[in-house]
Design a protein around this motif. Structure first.
Motif, mmCIF file in Angstrom:
data_model
loop_
_atom_site.group_PDB
_atom_site.id
_atom_site.type_symbol
_atom_site.label_atom_id
_atom_site.label_comp_id
_atom_site.label_asym_id
_atom_site.label_seq_id
_atom_site.Cartn_x
_atom_site.Cartn_y
_atom_site.Cartn_z
ATOM 1 N N PHE A 50 0.792 -1.212 0.000
ATOM 2 C CA PHE A 50 0.000 0.000 0.000
ATOM 3 C C PHE A 50 0.836 1.279 0.000
ATOM 4 C CE2 PHE A 50 -3.412 -2.617 0.133
ATOM 5 C CZ PHE A 50 -3.246 -3.567 1.111
ATOM 6 N N ASN A 51 2.094 1.165 -0.416
ATOM 7 C CA ASN A 51 2.892 2.366 -0.597
ATOM 8 C C ASN A 51 2.227 3.265 -1.628
ATOM 9 O OD1 ASN A 51 4.805 1.551 1.209
ATOM 10 N ND2 ASN A 51 6.120 0.599 -0.320
ATOM 11 N N PHE A 52 2.378 4.546 -1.423
ATOM 12 C CA PHE A 52 1.712 5.510 -2.304
ATOM 13 C C PHE A 52 2.441 5.606 -3.642
ATOM 14 C CE2 PHE A 52 1.284 10.126 -3.468
ATOM 15 C CZ PHE A 52 0.001 9.999 -3.955
ATOM 16 N N PHE A 53 1.729 5.340 -4.732
ATOM 17 C CA PHE A 53 2.277 5.460 -6.069
ATOM 18 C C PHE A 53 1.545 6.609 -6.759
ATOM 19 C CE2 PHE A 53 2.379 0.735 -5.361
ATOM 20 C CZ PHE A 53 3.700 0.726 -4.949
ATOM 21 N N PRO A 54 2.123 7.839 -6.751
ATOM 22 C CA PRO A 54 1.381 9.013 -7.221
ATOM 23 C C PRO A 54 0.942 8.887 -8.667
ATOM 24 C CG PRO A 54 3.407 9.625 -6.067
ATOM 25 C CD PRO A 54 3.465 8.163 -6.322
ATOM 26 N N PHE A 55 -0.380 8.916 -8.846
ATOM 27 C CA PHE A 55 -0.985 9.061 -10.167
ATOM 28 C C PHE A 55 -0.509 7.996 -11.169
ATOM 29 C CE2 PHE A 55 -0.234 13.246 -8.219
ATOM 30 C CZ PHE A 55 -1.536 13.509 -7.838
ATOM 31 N N CYS A 56 -0.120 6.831 -10.679
ATOM 32 C CA CYS A 56 0.362 5.809 -11.610
ATOM 33 C C CYS A 56 -0.799 5.161 -12.335
ATOM 34 C CB CYS A 56 1.165 4.744 -10.873
ATOM 35 S SG CYS A 56 0.203 3.775 -9.709
ATOM 36 N N LYS A 57 -0.558 4.746 -13.533
ATOM 37 C CA LYS A 57 -1.549 4.014 -14.288
ATOM 38 C C LYS A 57 -1.505 2.557 -13.858
ATOM 39 C CE LYS A 57 -1.564 7.087 -18.276
ATOM 40 N NZ LYS A 57 -1.393 7.186 -19.745
ATOM 41 N N THR A 58 -2.495 1.803 -14.316
ATOM 42 C CA THR A 58 -2.611 0.423 -13.876
ATOM 43 C C THR A 58 -1.356 -0.382 -14.150
ATOM 44 O OG1 THR A 58 -4.967 0.534 -14.309
ATOM 45 C CG2 THR A 58 -4.016 -1.648 -14.068
ATOM 46 N N GLN A 59 -0.845 -0.302 -15.371
ATOM 47 C CA GLN A 59 0.336 -1.087 -15.716
ATOM 48 C C GLN A 59 1.526 -0.700 -14.846
ATOM 49 O OE1 GLN A 59 0.306 -3.682 -18.177
ATOM 50 N NE2 GLN A 59 2.093 -4.132 -16.916
ATOM 51 N N GLU A 60 1.682 0.594 -14.646
ATOM 52 C CA GLU A 60 2.774 1.067 -13.799
ATOM 53 C C GLU A 60 2.602 0.577 -12.365
ATOM 54 O OE1 GLU A 60 2.203 5.179 -14.457
ATOM 55 O OE2 GLU A 60 3.523 5.298 -16.192
ATOM 56 N N TYR A 61 1.340 0.563 -11.925
ATOM 57 C CA TYR A 61 1.052 0.094 -10.569
ATOM 58 C C TYR A 61 1.511 -1.346 -10.399
ATOM 59 C CZ TYR A 61 -1.620 -1.296 -6.434
ATOM 60 O OH TYR A 61 -1.980 -1.774 -5.207
ATOM 61 N N PHE A 62 1.135 -2.205 -11.348
ATOM 62 C CA PHE A 62 1.495 -3.613 -11.218
ATOM 63 C C PHE A 62 2.981 -3.845 -11.432
ATOM 64 C CE2 PHE A 62 -3.118 -4.216 -12.000
ATOM 65 C CZ PHE A 62 -3.389 -4.898 -10.827
ATOM 66 N N ASP A 63 3.591 -3.081 -12.316
ATOM 67 C CA ASP A 63 5.042 -3.187 -12.488
ATOM 68 C C ASP A 63 5.756 -2.846 -11.185
ATOM 69 O OD1 ASP A 63 4.678 -3.914 -15.104
ATOM 70 O OD2 ASP A 63 5.164 -1.944 -15.945
ATOM 71 N N GLN A 64 5.287 -1.767 -10.557
ATOM 72 C CA GLN A 64 5.881 -1.359 -9.290
ATOM 73 C C GLN A 64 5.608 -2.389 -8.203
ATOM 74 O OE1 GLN A 64 7.726 1.684 -8.465
ATOM 75 N NE2 GLN A 64 8.129 0.280 -6.771
ATOM 76 N N LEU A 65 4.403 -2.942 -8.207
ATOM 77 C CA LEU A 65 4.027 -3.944 -7.216
ATOM 78 C C LEU A 65 4.905 -5.179 -7.346
ATOM 79 C CD1 LEU A 65 1.980 -4.590 -4.955
ATOM 80 C CD2 LEU A 65 0.535 -5.614 -6.705
ATOM 81 N N ILE A 66 5.144 -5.620 -8.577
ATOM 82 C CA ILE A 66 5.995 -6.790 -8.813
ATOM 83 C C ILE A 66 7.393 -6.532 -8.281
ATOM 84 C CG2 ILE A 66 7.174 -8.072 -10.650
ATOM 85 C CD1 ILE A 66 4.545 -8.003 -12.208
ATOM 86 N N THR A 67 7.890 -5.334 -8.527
ATOM 87 C CA THR A 67 9.225 -4.983 -8.046
ATOM 88 C C THR A 67 9.259 -4.937 -6.523
ATOM 89 O OG1 THR A 67 9.638 -3.669 -10.038
ATOM 90 C CG2 THR A 67 11.036 -3.232 -8.117
ATOM 91 N N THR A 68 8.249 -4.292 -5.938
ATOM 92 C CA THR A 68 8.181 -4.163 -4.480
ATOM 93 C C THR A 68 8.091 -5.516 -3.798
ATOM 94 O OG1 THR A 68 7.062 -2.036 -4.715
ATOM 95 C CG2 THR A 68 6.898 -3.114 -2.573
ATOM 96 N N ARG A 69 7.305 -6.395 -4.380
ATOM 97 C CA ARG A 69 7.100 -7.718 -3.784
ATOM 98 C C ARG A 69 8.198 -8.710 -4.136
ATOM 99 N NH1 ARG A 69 4.817 -7.805 0.303
ATOM 100 N NH2 ARG A 69 3.949 -9.885 0.083
ATOM 101 N N GLY A 70 9.098 -8.323 -5.043
ATOM 102 C CA GLY A 70 10.175 -9.228 -5.429
ATOM 103 C C GLY A 70 9.693 -10.412 -6.239
ATOM 104 N N CYS A 71 8.639 -10.195 -7.037
ATOM 105 C CA CYS A 71 8.052 -11.284 -7.839
ATOM 106 C C CYS A 71 8.770 -11.390 -9.183
ATOM 107 C CB CYS A 71 6.557 -11.049 -8.042
ATOM 108 S SG CYS A 71 5.642 -10.843 -6.504
ATOM 109 N N THR A 72 9.990 -11.866 -9.173
ATOM 110 C CA THR A 72 10.747 -11.985 -10.414
ATOM 111 C C THR A 72 10.174 -13.078 -11.289
ATOM 112 O OG1 THR A 72 12.277 -13.503 -9.325
ATOM 113 C CG2 THR A 72 12.870 -11.167 -9.337
ATOM 114 N N GLY A 73 10.262 -12.874 -12.599
ATOM 115 C CA GLY A 73 9.785 -13.893 -13.528
ATOM 116 C C GLY A 73 8.317 -13.803 -13.852
#
Length: 552
Positions: A50-73
């Motif tokens: 739930f970190n704040f991602f200012p004004f990100c679009k959906t794709q950016e949100y999930f890209d950031q989420l994958i990075t944050t969660r360490g979901c490689t691959g």
């Protein structure tokens, strides 16, 4: 459907519409979260998500989420007309870890609270083997209804030191000094088994009676709720604090609750337990969003916030709501499957009853935790969509009881040791009934397993179009050193709720880079007609290879 009127729906129509809009992106539909055949439920949210991602679009949100969660691959991307899906961004071999992620929200089934004492945040079994057994037997004896009174009544019999001392701290494996007293238990049959004397049941709960070899199955200490209620318990201080910060501070009935009206909150909880505990999940989402909104508001510089006392800053509310906005939602009364005993000509009346039920629940919740600045959250439109999200997108998980592992351990002892131990354990096993005396060899859980309903943060594997050739399969974890009795649900992955409360997905077969990662809703070995009938409740007709080949 227009006889139920919620004034907030009309007053905040624009704000509600904005909150229910799919997140801004080139593709309109939000990612579908995994979901299963469930009737009751539960949920958890990790801080990182739930970190704040200012004004990100959906794709950016999930890209950031994958990075944050360490979901490689893994990669989230659009899948034609079916919304978004999760795709392999690398090759996975059979048995590889595909994903480990936290639940979005969770709650133990109300009826299951009699059987198991678990952490209210991560759902790990807590206490001791003796407390787990004594508590269940005590409630069986009382015939206590499955509601929040369970823990208030049983935990009152457990000394406070039990809630502070880890079960592994016991100095020896001593147990009842006169095992013949266990063998002389009353023979009166009950719905569950042969009851034990009340004093023995209470000695199990207080720790005075220690079962043989129970030290081999240590459980975390019982940590009390920070607000002082006797309904939520935890495996650690970390879980207690996380639940308090994310959900429970508004939904606690204890002395330090942040609820505006605890009496109203008790009425809401009673209503949910008596009707449908899906309302408990919806309340968690509302509570989470309010608490997140308050944190965002407190962290914003004065010139960035637009809210004054009693007025909502929609940009902050949308940001607090963002993790929930990623889930596919529809009004509950529109998506709930028509029961078999309701004729199609009565469908409109049935759906109106469901809408009225939701409205009653909402009014009770509003009286308990209303926040003027977050008023749109208390609209029937928002509440109905939240419940509909859980109706369509959730997983019903089971965690095998360590009590069952304990009795299996006793059963596997050398004959002389087993005979001696069973002088104590056999009457206990008989009192628990058949569910505990049968080895766990089934593909579905028996009554002694912990049940919960979960919904996971945006990266959940899609199951929408598959009932065969899935890339994953669902499993639930055992809270012991071995994996027994895991429950298959189909897919190209194994799905496990790990000991740390996270969902773990393991490849069932090789998954190639670019292939969608999927799990199945149902038993794919059923006849085609049955599969399609079951999947119709989820709002789609399966077009997988197996279904296409078997269609008449």
């Amino acid at each position: 459907m227009d006889t139920v009127f919620c004034p907030i729906d009309a007053y905040f129509a624009d704000e509600i519409s904005a909150l229910l809009q799919p997140p801004p992106s080139a593709q309109a539909q939000a990612i579908s979260l995994s979901h299963s055949l469930v009737q009751n439920y539960a949920y958890i949210l990790p801080r990182e998500v739930f970190n704040f991602f200012p004004f990100c679009k959906t794709q950016e949100y999930f890209d950031q989420l994958i990075t944050t969660r360490g979901c490689t691959g893994l990669k989230v991307k659009q899948n034609g007309a079916h919304g978004k899906g999760v795709y392999a961004d690398a090759d996975f071999r059979e048995g590889d870890l595909v994903l480990k992620d936290q639940m979005l929200a969770g709650s133990q089934h109300s009826a299951n609270k009699i059987d198991c004492l678990v952490c209210s945040f991560c759902f790990r079994f807590i206490g001791t083997i003796e407390v787990q057994i004594g508590r269940k037997l005590y409630l069986q004896d009382l015939g206590v209804a499955a509601n929040n009174e369970c823990d208030r009544q049983t935990l009152a019999h457990i000394p406070k030191k039990t809630c502070q001392i880890n079960s592994s701290d016991s100095e020896d494996d001593s147990y009842v000094k006169d095992p013949t007293s266990m063998e002389e238990c009353a023979s009166t049959s009950s719905k569950y088994g042969t009851p034990l004397p009340k004093e023995i049941v209470e000695s199990l709960m207080t720790g005075e009676l220690v079962l043989p070899y129970s030290k081999q199955f240590p459980l975390p200490s019982v940590i009390s709720c920070l607000g002082g209620c006797r309904e939520a318990f935890y495996c650690s201080q970390l879980c207690a604090e996380a639940d308090w910060d994310l959900f429970h501070s508004l939904l606690c009935t204890g002395a330090r609750s942040k609820s505006s009206d605890k009496e109203a909150l008790l009425k809401f909880l009673q209503h949910a337990n008596e009707t449908n505990d899906i309302f408990l999940l919806a309340a968690k989402v509302v509570s989470f969003t309010i608490l997140k909104y308050r944190k965002l508001k407190a962290s914003y510089p004065e010139d960035q916030g637009k809210c004054t006392a009693g007025n909502c800053d929609l940009s902050l509310l949308s940001e607090a709501w963002k993790p929930v906005s990623m889930g596919y939602k529809i009004r509950w009364w529109e998506c709930i499957a028509l029961p078999d005993d309701v004729d199609s000509c009565d469908e409109a009346a049935f759906r109106m009853q469901i809408k009225e039920l939701a409205f009653t629940s909402l009014q009770l919740l509003k009286a308990a935790i209303f926040d003027k600045e977050c008023e749109p959250l208390f609209s029937l439109e928002i509440y109905g969509h939240i419940i509909g999200m859980f109706e369509l997108n959730n997983l019903d998980l089971v965690v095998a009881s360590p009590v069952e592992d304990y009795f299996l351990y006793i059963d596997d002892l050398p004959q002389s040791e087993k005979k001696e131990a069973e002088r104590v354990t056999r009457p206990v096993l008989d009192a628990l009934g058949d569910d505990y005396s049968i080895c766990c060899q089934e593909s579905y859980p028996s009554e002694d397993w912990f049940d919960s309903r979960e919904n996971f943060q945006g990266l959940m594997i899609t199951r929408r179009r598959h009932c065969f050739f899935p890339s994953s399969e669902l499993y639930e974890p055992l809270l012991s050193s071995e994996c027994k009795g895991l429950q298959k649900r189909g897919g190209n992955n194994h799905f496990i709720l790990d000991r740390d409360g996270q969902a773990t997905i393991v490849a069932l077969r090789s998954i190639s880079k670019g292939e969608e990662v999927t799990i199945s809703y149902i038993d794919e070995d059923l006849p085609c007609e049955e599969r399609q009938a079951m999947l119709a409740d989820y709002g789609f007709r399966c077009r997988c290879q197996k279904c296409l080949e078997e269609e008449p």
